[in-house]
Design an enzyme around this catalytic site. Structure first.
Site, PDB file in Angstrom:
ATOM      1  CG  ASP A   1      72.919  47.152  -2.118  1.00 45.13           C
ATOM      2  OD1 ASP A   1      72.964  47.775  -1.049  1.00 45.13           O
ATOM      3  OD2 ASP A   1      71.860  46.742  -2.635  1.00 45.13           O
ATOM      4  CG  LEU A   2      75.025  43.596   2.197  1.00 41.95           C
ATOM      5  CD1 LEU A   2      75.115  43.645   3.722  1.00 41.95           C
ATOM      6  CD2 LEU A   2      75.768  42.385   1.656  1.00 41.95           C
ATOM      7  CG  ASP A   3      69.008  45.084   2.619  1.00 41.49           C
ATOM      8  OD1 ASP A   3      69.413  43.999   3.077  1.00 41.49           O
ATOM      9  OD2 ASP A   3      68.753  46.082   3.320  1.00 41.49           O
TER      10      ASP A   3
ATOM     11  CG  ASP B   1      68.923  46.885  -5.444  1.00 40.95           C
ATOM     12  OD1 ASP B   1      67.832  47.465  -5.344  1.00 40.95           O
ATOM     13  OD2 ASP B   1      69.750  46.840  -4.520  1.00 40.95           O
TER      14      ASP B   1
END
Length: 235
Positions: free
Chosen positions: A17-19, A188
Site C-alpha cells: 500500500d502507498l498512503d 496500514d
C-alpha cells in the site's frame, strides 16, 4: 516489533500500500484539500453555498454513480463538475473551473517526499523480492520519488475495484504469473489491506502505527509497528 500470527509460506513478491504505509499521507491530503477549496472559494457563487456544499455534492455523486466509490479520482472530478454545474456558470466555465480545481488538488497531492531510509529499505528488499504497489488512493506515483521503485503499480478504479475486493491482487498475480500465495502484502489498514489480502489468498503484513479503529476482526499473518521491521525478511 514484529509478531507472527501465522507461519509465513515462501513468497517472492512484496506488494505495498502507498498512503500512510510508505509515507505520512495525512498532511499531504490536508494540503491538497485546502488547495482545492482555496480555488473554489475564490468563486463567489461557490462560496455562497456554505461549508457543507462539497460533502453534499460528493454524496450525491456517488448515489448517482455508485461505481465512483472504487475510483477516488473520478469521484472527485465528478463531484467538482456536479457542484459547479449547480451554480450560475455556463458549460465552458464549469469545465474550466472543474479542471483547474482538480489540478490544484493534484499538484498539492503529489508534493510527497519519501524518506531516504524508506527508499533504501525498498532498494534492499528489491534485491530479494519483486516489489509492486497496490493502492486505493489517487496519488500519481510518477510525480514523486517512488516512481521507479516498483515493477507494477495497480490503482483502484483504474485497474479494478478497491481493496478489500480481491481484483487488484488477482491482477497482480496474473501479471506476474504467480500464485497469490506468493504475494506478501504490506499495508496500514486492517479493513482494506489485511482484509483484502486475506480474502484474495495472499499473505498479509499489518503496519500497526495509525492508532485507528477498524471493523475487520481477522488477523494479519504478521504485525509490525515500524516499516523497517520488513528488513527481517532479507536473508
Amino acid at each position: 516489533m514484529i509478531r507472527f500470527n501465522r507461519a509465513l509460506r515462501p513468497f517472492s513478491v512484496m506488494s505495498f500500500d502507498l498512503d500512510d504505509t510508505l509515507y505520512n499521507n495525512h498532511p499531504i491530503i490536508k494540503a491538497a484539500v485546502k488547495a482545492q477549496q482555496d480555488y473554489l472559494s475564490a468563486l463567489p457563487s461557490y462560496l455562497e453555498q456554505g461549508p457543507k456544499y462539497w460533502q453534499q455534492c460528493r454524496n450525491e455523486a456517488v448515489l448517482q454513480s455508485p461505481e465512483l466509490a472504487d475510483n477516488v479520482t473520478k469521484w472527485r472530478q465528478h463531484t467538482l463538475r456536479l457542484a459547479l454545474s449547480k451554480l450560475d456558470l455556463n458549460a465552458d466555465d464549469v469545465e474550466h473551473h472543474a479542471n483547474a480545481a482538480y489540478n490544484a488538488f493534484a499538484d498539492a497531492r503529489s508534493k510527497i517526499v519519501v524518506s531516504d531510509d524508506v527508499l533504501k529499505l525498498l532498494d534492499n528488499l528489491a534485491q530479494h523480492f519483486t516489489l509492486v504497489a497496490i493502492t486505493n488512493g489517487n496519488v500519481e506515483i510518477e510525480r514523486f520519488n517512488l516512481h521507479n521503485k516498483f515493477s507494477l503499480v495497480l490503482q483502484a478504479g483504474m485497474h479494478g475495484k478497491a481493496k478489500p475486493h480481491k481484483t487488484l491482487f488477482d491482477k497482480a498475480a496474473t501479471h506476474l504469473d504467480i500464485p497469490k500465495s506468493k504475494i506478501l502484502h504490506i499495508g496500514d489498514s486492517l479493513d482494506t489491506d489485511v482484509q483484502g489480502a486475506n480474502n484474495a489468498g495472499c499473505q498479509s503484513v499489518w503496519l500497526n502505527d495509525q492508532g485507528a479503529t477498524y471493523a475487520y476482526k481477522g488477523l494479519a499473518d504478521v504485525e509490525i509497528a515500524n516499516i523497517h521491521a520488513l528488513a527481517h525478511f532479507i536473508k
